[in-house]
Enzyme design. Sequence first.
Site, PDB file in Angstrom:
ATOM      1  N   SER A  40      24.989  11.440 -21.778  1.00  0.00           N
ATOM      2  CA  SER A  40      25.619  12.844 -22.260  1.00  0.00           C
ATOM      3  C   SER A  40      24.661  13.779 -22.108  1.00  0.00           C
ATOM      4  O   SER A  40      23.537  13.872 -21.171  1.00  0.00           O
ATOM      5  CB  SER A  40      26.470  12.481 -23.624  1.00  0.00           C
ATOM      6  OG  SER A  40      27.209  13.610 -23.705  1.00  0.00           O
TER       7      SER A  40
ATOM      8  N   ASP B 220      35.828   9.686 -17.506  1.00  0.00           N
ATOM      9  CA  ASP B 220      34.990  10.479 -18.390  1.00  0.00           C
ATOM     10  C   ASP B 220      35.156  11.733 -17.953  1.00  0.00           C
ATOM     11  O   ASP B 220      34.763  12.353 -16.875  1.00  0.00           O
ATOM     12  CB  ASP B 220      33.519  10.114 -18.531  1.00  0.00           C
ATOM     13  CG  ASP B 220      32.603  10.713 -19.358  1.00  0.00           C
ATOM     14  OD1 ASP B 220      33.278  11.647 -20.040  1.00  0.00           O
ATOM     15  OD2 ASP B 220      31.566  10.752 -19.309  1.00  0.00           O
TER      16      ASP B 220
ATOM     17  N   HIS C 119      32.982   7.449 -21.126  1.00  0.00           N
ATOM     18  CA  HIS C 119      31.494   8.138 -21.379  1.00  0.00           C
ATOM     19  C   HIS C 119      30.533   7.115 -21.464  1.00  0.00           C
ATOM     20  O   HIS C 119      30.510   6.229 -22.514  1.00  0.00           O
ATOM     21  CB  HIS C 119      31.934   9.117 -22.638  1.00  0.00           C
ATOM     22  CG  HIS C 119      30.843  10.038 -22.744  1.00  0.00           C
ATOM     23  ND1 HIS C 119      30.607  11.037 -21.624  1.00  0.00           N
ATOM     24  CD2 HIS C 119      30.161  10.595 -23.607  1.00  0.00           C
ATOM     25  CE1 HIS C 119      29.531  11.673 -22.094  1.00  0.00           C
ATOM     26  NE2 HIS C 119      29.462  11.755 -23.387  1.00  0.00           N
TER      27      HIS C 119
END
Length: 448
Positions: free
Chosen positions: A133, A384, A409
Amino acid sequence: MKISFLLPFLVDHFGFSDSRTFEQRYLIADKHWQTNGGSILFYTGNEGDIVWFCNNTGFMWDVAEELKAMLVFAEHRYYGESLPFGEDSFKDSQHLNFLTSEQALADFAELIRHLKETVPGAENQPVIVIGGSYGGMLAAWFRMKYPHLVVGALAASAPIWQFEDLVPCSVFMKIVTEDFRKSGPYCSESIRRSWDAINRLSSTGSGLQQLSKTLHLCSPLTPGDISNLKDWISETWVNLAMVDYPYEANFLQPLPAWPVKVVCQYLKNPNVSDTVLMENIFQALNIYYNYSGQVQCLNISQTTTSSLGSTGWSYQSCTEMVMPFCTNGVDDMFESYLWDLDKFSEDCFSQWGVKPRPYWITTLYGGKNISSHSNIIFSNGDLDPWSGGGVTKDITDTLVAINIPNGAHHLDLRAGTALDPSTVLLSRLLEVKHMKKWIADFYKNAKV
Ligand SMILES: *[C@@H]1O[C@H](CO)[C@@H](O)[C@H](O)[C@H]1NC(C)=O
Ligand SMILES: *[C@@H]1O[C@H](CO)[C@@H](O)[C@H](O)[C@H]1NC(C)=O
Ligand SMILES: *[C@@H]1O[C@H](CO)[C@@H](O)[C@H](O)[C@H]1NC(C)=O
Ligand SMILES: *[C@@H]1O[C@H](CO)[C@@H](O)[C@H](O)[C@H]1NC(C)=O
């Protein structure tokens, strides 16, 4: 032209104009580390508590033995316990001034140097940065900015192109919608219709009361809460799409396997009254908020674990991390929302006393012009929503994209389980293959 200076404020070291220091937290595991032919895997911490990221990055633990690796998890300044000014860290923009991605990267560089100097045997070892991320963006950017310190980067679910107009602002919410559309008949359609149902119900006092009751909210809604309510519900769908993992997990919240499918079981019929539709929406929200069965009421001020540092991130999105999002209600299941930088900027100014610099990230890190760099893996799962701003095609032979069908994710960074789809197993194998090559190249070059 006005040039703003970045004030150096580095861990343990003198800055040029500012000699204050703060304590940065990091975790080390050396069970499988070998000084002979080993490596160092360095997690570039993102916007949260590093212990929580450490516990949710099982991949590094799983590959430690094979790569003879020391594991390091470094906390990002202003998150977890690494607060430069303690309780005052978020007090005002003066105190927050040192919260930037480039300062965070510099902290990581200082820490790598410190470890190499102080841990016997670490000095001549290849370091690989890994992150997911925002942490994945940091891993990629670290390799770009400090190629002399690390041999490569694994950037998982890193939306390095979710800036300016590098990708359409609509892409993120389209992916969220697609996840719900695929996970059950009429699921995204039910959600699309819920916004008008909320608008109609909340237009009368009795409707508002009924809505609060139907949604089991902790405090009754007032007319001024409706926009927050809709944001809270939207964010819940977004979070569910992000953590649509194939097994029971507890990342943002404790959730069943394939939570979007579970949620969609309650959202099969869009042709019902507003009240029934909102009862169904409640059942769906209750999966996200009350899978543990411990929750008495739903709180529209909370969407996720407190391990994430939402205050720091709010400031970062008002300065460097300016990510445009938009919806049109047709290609996605949300109410129409136009990206308005001026409005965004005003909100940031009233909240933090700062104005965003939307072009700074691409100026600093190159936007799409990054082909002169090397040894970065960009991995993305197609479920995601952040994959929309990610690198999903190879840029060069050594800037490679790994796409994970049915992956949410940074699924690849999670610990291996018996329920992992073959797609993620294959991705992890590829990632290890690249990392082994970087390590082998490092030792080959060291011998010459
Ligand atoms: C809802 O109603 C529309 C039009 O009346 C119809 O086309 C659609 O099939 C219905 N959907 C469901 C799930 O019953
Ligand atoms: C959460 O689940 C428990 C157990 O099923 C239930 O008693 C409780 O009412 C639920 N909370 C809400 C807000 O519905
Ligand atoms: C709802 O969440 C907010 C923010 O975390 C918190 O301050 C508040 O106490 C919560 N309300 C209830 C009833 O739990
Ligand atoms: C990338 O290259 C293009 C074409 O040369 C240029 O228009 C653009 O401004 C560059 N972007 C950055 C962030 O340097």
